[in-house]
Design a protein around this motif. Sequence first.
Motif, short mmCIF file in Angstrom:
data_model
loop_
_atom_site.label_atom_id
_atom_site.label_comp_id
_atom_site.label_asym_id
_atom_site.label_seq_id
_atom_site.Cartn_x
_atom_site.Cartn_y
_atom_site.Cartn_z
N CYS A 1 0.84 -1.21 0.00
CA CYS A 1 0.00 0.00 0.00
C CYS A 1 0.87 1.26 0.00
CB CYS A 1 -0.91 0.02 1.24
SG CYS A 1 -2.54 -0.69 0.97
N SER B 1 2.53 2.78 -18.72
CA SER B 1 1.22 2.23 -18.37
C SER B 1 0.79 1.14 -19.36
CB SER B 1 0.16 3.32 -18.27
OG SER B 1 -1.00 2.82 -17.65
N ASP C 1 -8.83 -2.98 -12.36
CA ASP C 1 -8.17 -2.34 -13.49
C ASP C 1 -8.97 -2.46 -14.78
OD1 ASP C 1 -6.20 -1.83 -11.69
OD2 ASP C 1 -4.67 -3.11 -12.59
N ASN D 1 -11.32 0.68 -14.10
CA ASN D 1 -10.77 1.97 -13.70
C ASN D 1 -9.40 2.28 -14.29
OD1 ASN D 1 -12.97 2.46 -11.84
ND2 ASN D 1 -12.02 0.93 -10.51
N ARG E 1 -4.75 1.01 -11.03
CA ARG E 1 -4.90 1.60 -9.71
C ARG E 1 -4.12 0.77 -8.71
NH1 ARG E 1 -9.50 4.98 -9.48
NH2 ARG E 1 -9.59 6.08 -11.48
N THR E 2 -4.35 1.02 -7.42
CA THR E 2 -3.60 0.32 -6.39
C THR E 2 -4.32 -0.97 -5.99
OG1 THR E 2 -4.73 1.49 -4.60
CG2 THR E 2 -2.75 2.53 -5.51
N GLU F 1 -7.28 -0.33 -3.57
CA GLU F 1 -8.47 0.18 -4.26
C GLU F 1 -9.21 -0.95 -4.95
OE1 GLU F 1 -7.72 4.69 -5.73
OE2 GLU F 1 -6.25 3.24 -6.43
N ALA F 2 -8.47 -1.89 -5.54
CA ALA F 2 -9.10 -3.03 -6.19
C ALA F 2 -9.83 -3.89 -5.17
CB ALA F 2 -8.05 -3.86 -6.92
N ASN G 1 -13.05 -2.05 -4.16
CA ASN G 1 -14.06 -2.19 -5.21
C ASN G 1 -14.62 -3.61 -5.23
OD1 ASN G 1 -13.81 0.45 -6.09
ND2 ASN G 1 -12.18 -0.03 -7.55
#
Length: 427
Positions: free
Chosen positions: A63, A337, A377, A380, A383-384, A387-388, A391
């Motif tokens: 994190c 990315s 991902d 969105n 992301r981190t 966050e996944a 969600n």
Amino acid sequence: MALHVMDEAERCLGCKNPRCRQGCPIGTDIPTAIRLLKEGRLDEAGRMLFENNPLTTVCSLVCNHEQQCEGHCIRSVKDAPVHFSVIENYISTTYANKMVKGPAKSNGRRAAVIGAGPAGLTIAILLARKGYEMTIFDARDKIGGVMRYGIPAFRLPETVLDDIAYRHLELKGIRFRPNTVIGSTLTIDDLFRDGYQSVFVGAGLWRPNRLNIPGESLGHVSYAINYLANPDAFRLGERVMVIGVGNSAMDCARTAIRKGARQVTCVARSTAISASDHETSYARLEGVDLLLNKATLAIRPEGVVLADNEELPEGGLRQVPGSEKLYPCDSVIIAVSQGAESNLIRTTRGLDAGPRGLLEVDADGRTSRPGVFAAGDAVNGARTVVEAVANGKRVAEAMDEYMQSLPLPAPDPWRDLPVADLHLAAE
């Protein structure tokens, strides 16, 4: 280790309005976990952490704590914050060894997860706790997704993910089907045919974004997501140039140093560095150089052609004419990315996606096709991990609600057939 953890726990003020919890994307009850630890109730603290976040052992390591829980700690105003990452890692890894409980009682329903990344694993674990028969499909041979194939082992040891595979999947009866691409031989329609009442799409972003410059196809060039998946397959040489300054770029640079590179440079188009301060500081400490305000024009066999960028007063960048130079290197890693693969979308009727190939969903992860959900991902973008997971928790609730609204599946018409008695011939 334990003494250090307890010293850190004693620094917690037990705030009535815990800013640390507000800064956590998954709302971990940090003060309660610390209090339970100080009271000698480690098992209760561990149980609470895993119930809230099935991937707590992972999140304690990867994190962005400086921007989340620790960055919001009231102590950080005048002093160092309470380092909950250390405390969480100690509690979760210690308690994990005691997690040996078997599968929950079946509720007669079946659900599928496509993609064994953080969102997919979270959903599979949470629904299995409710009695759903879960199967995870993944194109790779092991679970983890970007956690295994995109984060270096020096940041996230593979043993952590292997432990999740054993304690949260094998012991709980969750089936993992490796090396299986849904959208190729098998489709989502096949899954519904075979009795899965809902399907979660959590396929990660495995298609590297291009620079679209001359030389990108040369033999000494690679993409970050491919390099990080198996660094030992690459021979980079002593001088490595990484195009990009995000966390993946820093991971590539730090990995290259560990694999023998002597000079590693990350190139940024402006002065903005998207990697966390934590990762950037480690990269610099390990010898990674940063080249800022550089436009990447071309890749040559002997190096990379860069030009100076200057920041305009009204915003934006302008390339400085006549500033082009060749920067020698042995190999180049492009870390700008990733995007989404589109096979699954092309082979699934009624599944809407945006121009970037990301699935379109509502607030609870419902796609345009009933019974199909998505998050992480695939929705969105990159992301981190936490966050996944956050969600995934929300979508798991929506999937449960959806499946509970459906009638139970009809009995298997083949279940009462007599079982053949096979007699193997003696050698």
